[in-house]
Design an enzyme around this catalytic site. Structure first.
Site: not given
Ligand code: DX5
Ligand code: ZN
Length: 213
Positions: A7, A32, A34, A36, A65, A67, A136, A172
């Site tokens: 990620s 990956h 993210d 947000m 991903h 969010m 998650m 994740d």
């Molecule tokens: C959190 C993200 C993850 C995050 C995971 O909301 O969706 O992808 O980067 O990070 P680690 O591996 O540090 O838990």
């Molecule tokens: Zn993620």
């Protein structure tokens, strides 16, 4: 063998192109990404232009991903930017079947993600239509949190619900050399890892440890 999806939430945002090149060299299977929006989760990252700009640095699939609330508005932008797989949250406030068909119509893979408090049974109606479920194992929003143990039970239940269908299970949040083997044993196909890879370079060693876990 389990696939590793680093990620880039934990990467150096000032040199994302170079980070993606380094991840490919280090043996990553997917990138990956993210996204947000500050509404669905209490944090902000980036949108489609950033994805478009890093697209030329690697041929690895982009696992995006989302969010965010109302992802439907932005899905065409993410696909144009180079997403290979789009994952939306089951808890997002758009019609899930419409989201799935929008992504599939563009010939891309589609995933559904569930928060730690959402039961896997809610995925049942959508399993025949999707490519992946993203479980998650932390509250979405931030990297570096601890793995929530009951996620393992959810992976086992999900594996059972999936049966012979071709749906991959991705996990994740809080993935490290202790939680990775447990997830694998429970039935995970893909492990998403941020801080475990980026906070303890070299990346290749960390990716290798997760793969061999
Ligand atoms: C959190 C993200 C993850 C995050 C995971 O909301 O969706 O992808 O980067 O990070 P680690 O591996 O540090 O838990
Ligand atoms: Zn993620």
């Amino acid at each position: 063998m389990v696939q590793i999806a680093p990620s880039i939430l934990s990467a150096d945002f000032a040199q994302l192109g170079a980070e993606v090149v380094a991840l490919e060299k280090a043996g990553a299977d997917l990138i990956h990404i993210d996204v947000m929006d500050g509404h669905f989760v209490p944090n902000l990252t980036f949108g489609a232009p950033v994805i478009r700009d890093i697209r030329s640095y690697t041929t690895l699939p982009f696992d995006v991903h989302l969010m965010m609330t109302n992802p439907i508005r932005y899905i065409p932008d993410f696909i144009r930017a180079g997403a290979d797989m789009i994952t939306v949250h089951l808890e997002a406030n758009d019609d899930i079947e419409t989201l799935i068909s929008l992504v599939k119509k563009e010939g891309k893979k589609v995933g559904l993600s569930i928060r730690p408090s959402t039961s896997v049974s809610r995925l049942l109606p959508y399993l025949p239509m999707i490519d992946m479920v993203l479980v998650m194992s932390v509250e979405p929003g931030f990297g570096g949190q601890s793995f929530i143990p009951n996620s393992l039970e959810k992976i086992v239940q999900l594996k059972d619900l999936i049966g012979r269908k071709k749906v991959q299970i991705s996990v994740d949040g809080g993935i490290n050399d202790i939680t990775a083997p447990a997830c694998k044993l429970a039935g995970a196909d893909i492990l998403v890892a941020g801080s475990y890879i980026f906070k303890h370079p070299p990346y290749a060693t960390q990716i290798d440890k997760l793969k061999r876990a």
